[in-house]
Design an enzyme around this catalytic site. Structure first.
Site, PDB file in Angstrom:
ATOM      1  N   ASP A  11      35.356  34.315  46.955  1.00 48.85           N
ATOM      2  CA  ASP A  11      35.933  35.288  46.020  1.00 48.85           C
ATOM      3  C   ASP A  11      34.951  36.452  45.932  1.00 48.85           C
ATOM      4  O   ASP A  11      33.806  36.338  46.389  1.00 48.85           O
ATOM      5  CB  ASP A  11      36.118  34.625  44.637  1.00 48.85           C
ATOM      6  CG  ASP A  11      36.659  35.596  43.593  1.00 48.85           C
ATOM      7  OD1 ASP A  11      37.499  36.454  43.950  1.00 48.85           O
ATOM      8  OD2 ASP A  11      36.228  35.517  42.425  1.00 48.85           O
ATOM      9  N   SER A  12      35.406  37.545  45.319  1.00 49.83           N
ATOM     10  CA  SER A  12      34.506  38.667  45.089  1.00 49.83           C
ATOM     11  C   SER A  12      33.378  38.267  44.148  1.00 49.83           C
ATOM     12  O   SER A  12      32.430  39.029  43.979  1.00 49.83           O
ATOM     13  CB  SER A  12      35.283  39.822  44.471  1.00 49.83           C
ATOM     14  OG  SER A  12      35.835  39.401  43.238  1.00 49.83           O
ATOM     15  N   TYR A  43      36.208  43.776  43.801  1.00 54.13           N
ATOM     16  CA  TYR A  43      36.976  44.202  44.990  1.00 54.13           C
ATOM     17  C   TYR A  43      38.140  45.100  44.579  1.00 54.13           C
ATOM     18  O   TYR A  43      38.634  45.887  45.379  1.00 54.13           O
ATOM     19  CB  TYR A  43      37.546  42.981  45.729  1.00 54.13           C
ATOM     20  CG  TYR A  43      36.587  42.214  46.601  1.00 54.13           C
ATOM     21  CD1 TYR A  43      35.214  42.427  46.565  1.00 54.13           C
ATOM     22  CD2 TYR A  43      37.081  41.243  47.478  1.00 54.13           C
ATOM     23  CE1 TYR A  43      34.356  41.689  47.379  1.00 54.13           C
ATOM     24  CE2 TYR A  43      36.234  40.508  48.300  1.00 54.13           C
ATOM     25  CZ  TYR A  43      34.872  40.730  48.236  1.00 54.13           C
ATOM     26  OH  TYR A  43      34.042  40.000  49.036  1.00 54.13           O
ATOM     27  N   GLY A  44      38.595  44.914  43.337  1.00 54.76           N
ATOM     28  CA  GLY A  44      39.793  45.605  42.863  1.00 54.76           C
ATOM     29  C   GLY A  44      39.714  47.118  42.944  1.00 54.76           C
ATOM     30  O   GLY A  44      40.725  47.801  42.970  1.00 54.76           O
ATOM     31  N   CYS A  74      40.937  34.668  45.874  1.00 56.96           N
ATOM     32  CA  CYS A  74      40.929  36.002  45.273  1.00 56.96           C
ATOM     33  C   CYS A  74      42.265  36.685  45.563  1.00 56.96           C
ATOM     34  O   CYS A  74      42.640  36.828  46.732  1.00 56.96           O
ATOM     35  CB  CYS A  74      39.778  36.791  45.895  1.00 56.96           C
ATOM     36  SG  CYS A  74      39.675  38.516  45.401  1.00 56.96           S
ATOM     37  N   ASN A  75      42.966  37.072  44.501  1.00 54.94           N
ATOM     38  CA  ASN A  75      44.267  37.742  44.682  1.00 54.94           C
ATOM     39  C   ASN A  75      44.105  39.084  45.379  1.00 54.94           C
ATOM     40  O   ASN A  75      44.927  39.459  46.221  1.00 54.94           O
ATOM     41  CB  ASN A  75      44.928  38.005  43.328  1.00 54.94           C
ATOM     42  CG  ASN A  75      45.321  36.740  42.612  1.00 54.94           C
ATOM     43  OD1 ASN A  75      46.477  36.359  42.620  1.00 54.94           O
ATOM     44  ND2 ASN A  75      44.363  36.072  42.004  1.00 54.94           N
ATOM     45  N   THR A  76      43.055  39.812  45.020  1.00 56.22           N
ATOM     46  CA  THR A  76      42.854  41.152  45.585  1.00 56.22           C
ATOM     47  C   THR A  76      42.605  41.059  47.087  1.00 56.22           C
ATOM     48  O   THR A  76      43.153  41.843  47.870  1.00 56.22           O
ATOM     49  CB  THR A  76      41.656  41.831  44.889  1.00 56.22           C
ATOM     50  OG1 THR A  76      41.794  41.674  43.479  1.00 56.22           O
ATOM     51  CG2 THR A  76      41.583  43.308  45.236  1.00 56.22           C
ATOM     52  N   CYS A 183      44.668  37.358  38.813  1.00 56.95           N
ATOM     53  CA  CYS A 183      43.280  37.507  39.297  1.00 56.95           C
ATOM     54  C   CYS A 183      42.584  36.193  39.008  1.00 56.95           C
ATOM     55  O   CYS A 183      42.717  35.655  37.898  1.00 56.95           O
ATOM     56  CB  CYS A 183      42.599  38.659  38.546  1.00 56.95           C
ATOM     57  SG  CYS A 183      40.816  38.762  38.829  1.00 56.95           S
TER      58      CYS A 183
END
Ligand code: DGL
Length: 259
Positions: A11-12, A43-44, A74-76, A183
């Site tokens: 993830d970020s 990251y967003g 991570c969704n982004t 998120c």
């Protein structure tokens, strides 16, 4: 590839540990390696190209640990880079997307809210998904500043409460009955969010669904770890390890590493 090889997650930052927890609960036998790219969070706010390059770097690190599967926690990263990731790497890859469909199928007010990063809400993948729900009103809200506060360990701060209130109040007024957390950092905000939302508004995140999907892909690819040995859970961060240790609730096998 052996079944004992670990599942790699990244993830970020520390948010994807919410996904790791679900996977570890469902699949306690599996060895895992988690990578928190906190140095490059959030990251967003980044461009699609930057997100793709960061994902490649993270996956190369996980492949060097002999991971048998990658979970993009991570969704982004998923909504911006999953296609490029799947084109480049030939091992099983699981992504995480906001659970809009689940909320859209359940809503009775025909109105749902989604809180996610700018990168997720602006992505082509997310917008394609949204377009398919023509009868549902979807209130989108960027969670400006939330990931930064979580990464700083300020989950219960006054600043967090103020931001969440300003993001959620318009959704409450719009009569949402489901709030989608888009998120992987946000499940850590559920106690704070519950203090703001009336009880009739339900909160949905994608953690459990991702864990179930991870299990099913491992089964289908014959990669499920059937060993009875105690599994190993290792965590790396390229930032201060204290916040990661705090959110995990343990210190064992949590390492700072430059990458
Ligand atoms: N956990 C990431 C997500 O699921 C956080 C995004 C960010 O770093 O902005 O979207």
């Amino acid at each position: 590839m052996s079944n004992n090889n670990p599942i790699g997650l990244f993830d970020s930052g520390i948010g994807g540990t919410s996904i790791w927890k679900e996977i570890h609960q469902l699949l306690p036998n599996e060895n895992t390696v988690y990578l928190a790219d906190s140095k490059n969070a959030p990251y967003g706010k980044r461009t699609k190209q930057e997100i793709i390059q960061l994902c490649f770097k993270n996956i190369d690190f996980l492949l060097a640990q002999n991971c048998k599967m990658i979970v993009v926690a991570c969704n982004t990263a998923t909504t911006n880079a999953i296609k490029e990731i799947r084109d480049k790497y030939k091992l099983p890859i699981i992504g995480i997307e906001p659970a809009i469909k689940t909320a859209a199928n359940k809503t009775e007010t025909q109105t749902i809210g989604i809180l996610a990063t700018k990168g997720t809400l602006n992505s082509v993948l997310f917008n394609q998904q949204v377009e398919s729900f023509t009868n549902i009103k979807i209130i989108e809200q960027v969670g400006h500043g939330l990931v930064e506060l979580i990464e700083n360990g300020e989950i219960e701060s006054l600043e967090m409460k103020k931001l969440l209130t300003s993001y959620l109040e318009p959704m409450i007024k719009a009569n949402i009955d489901y709030l989608v957390l888009g998120c992987s950092h946000y499940p850590y905000l559920i106690p704070a969010i519950k203090k703001i939302l009336p009880e009739n508004i339900k909160i949905i995140d994608s953690g459990e669904a991702v864990a179930r999907q991870t299990k099913s892909i491992l089964e289908n690819t014959n990669l499920l770890n059937t060993s009875s040995e105690i599994s190993s859970q290792v965590f790396y961060t390229n930032s201060d390890d204290q916040v990661l240790k705090k959110i995990l609730g343990f210190e064992k096998n949590v390492f700072e590493k430059k990458f």
